[in-house]
Design a protein around this motif. Structure first.
Motif, short mmCIF file in Angstrom:
data_model
loop_
_atom_site.label_atom_id
_atom_site.label_comp_id
_atom_site.label_asym_id
_atom_site.label_seq_id
_atom_site.Cartn_x
_atom_site.Cartn_y
_atom_site.Cartn_z
N ALA A 285 -11.00 2.01 -3.50
CA ALA A 285 -10.87 1.10 -4.64
C ALA A 285 -9.92 1.70 -5.69
N LEU A 286 -9.95 3.00 -5.87
CA LEU A 286 -9.02 3.66 -6.80
C LEU A 286 -7.59 3.53 -6.30
N LEU A 287 -7.40 3.77 -5.01
CA LEU A 287 -6.06 3.72 -4.43
C LEU A 287 -5.49 2.31 -4.40
N ASP A 288 -6.37 1.31 -4.30
CA ASP A 288 -5.94 -0.08 -4.20
C ASP A 288 -5.57 -0.70 -5.54
N MET B 23 0.85 -1.18 0.00
CA MET B 23 0.00 0.00 0.00
C MET B 23 0.89 1.24 0.00
N SER B 24 0.56 2.22 -0.83
CA SER B 24 1.37 3.43 -0.93
C SER B 24 1.20 4.30 0.31
N THR C 143 -4.80 2.31 -11.74
CA THR C 143 -5.72 3.46 -11.61
C THR C 143 -5.08 4.55 -10.77
N ALA C 144 -4.47 4.19 -9.66
CA ALA C 144 -3.86 5.18 -8.77
C ALA C 144 -2.80 6.02 -9.47
N GLU C 145 -2.07 5.40 -10.39
CA GLU C 145 -0.98 6.10 -11.08
C GLU C 145 -1.44 6.81 -12.36
N ARG D 272 -2.10 7.20 4.25
CA ARG D 272 -2.49 8.50 4.80
C ARG D 272 -3.99 8.72 4.63
N TYR D 273 -4.52 8.40 3.44
CA TYR D 273 -5.95 8.55 3.21
C TYR D 273 -6.74 7.72 4.23
#
Length: 193
Positions: free
Chosen positions: A83-86, A1-2, A90-92, A7-8
């Motif tokens: 879901a976007l962050l995971d 996980m980034s 998509t996150a990038e 942080r989010y």
């Protein structure tokens, strides 16, 4: 996980706890955000989650409204953003935003994630909760908030009816850092209903 996703999640956990702690009769109480009630603050955060999905052609999943169940509405919106962050692809992915072309995760980090910190203070203040912002958050935000562009304080600069920040509130130089931060964000740290 980034780091951004972590942080989010931390900020969302704190915001969700504040929603859960609101006494049922306090949802209509005024907030430090002019013309907004406590419920409106949560509604704004949910709306900003929808804004994070928009550049991808997506919208929030069906959920109870903030009028029906503020916590359930926030939890559903949060799941959509997580879901976007995971999903690393998509996150990038780069998307066009009012501040330029950035990755989805950067957009989330700079907008809705940071928004939960400030509006968490608003919600706490409106509903009589502890309004202490994590000192590490205050320290991290402090260098950036000192250079807020003037257009961020002009109502409508980012679209009709959009108000990003209010006028700076003068706070003594020797006030606690949280108070000085809030003043730069256009909040009166001593606000009360």
């Amino acid at each position: 996980m980034s780091d951004i996703a972590t942080r989010y999640r931390t900020r969302a956990d704190i915001f969700a706890a504040k929603i859960a702690a609101v006494e049922p009769g306090r949802w209509s109480d005024p907030s430090p955000c002019e013309e907004w009630t406590a419920r409106d603050v949560v509604g704004h955060i949910i709306d900003m989650h929808a804004v994070m999905l928009r550049p991808l052609g997506r919208s929030l999943s069906p959920a109870p409204s903030v009028a029906q169940d503020p916590l359930a509405a926030f939890t559903a919106a949060r799941a959509d953003v997580e879901a976007l962050l995971d999903d690393p692809a998509t996150a990038e992915r780069k998307v066009e935003t009012p501040t330029g072309n950035v990755s989805v995760e950067q957009h989330i980090d700079q907008v809705v994630s940071a928004d939960m910190v400030l509006h968490g203070w608003d919600l706490s203040r409106a509903t009589g909760q502890d309004d202490t912002i994590d000192p590490a958050e205050v320290e991290a935000m402090w260098p950036h908030v000192q250079y807020i562009p003037d257009e961020m304080r002009i109502p409508g600069a980012f679209g009709p009816g959009v108000v990003v920040l209010g006028p700076e509130v003068e706070v003594p130089d020797d006030a606690p850092l949280q108070h000085r931060l809030l003043g730069l964000f256009g909040r009166d740290p001593n606000w009360s209903a």
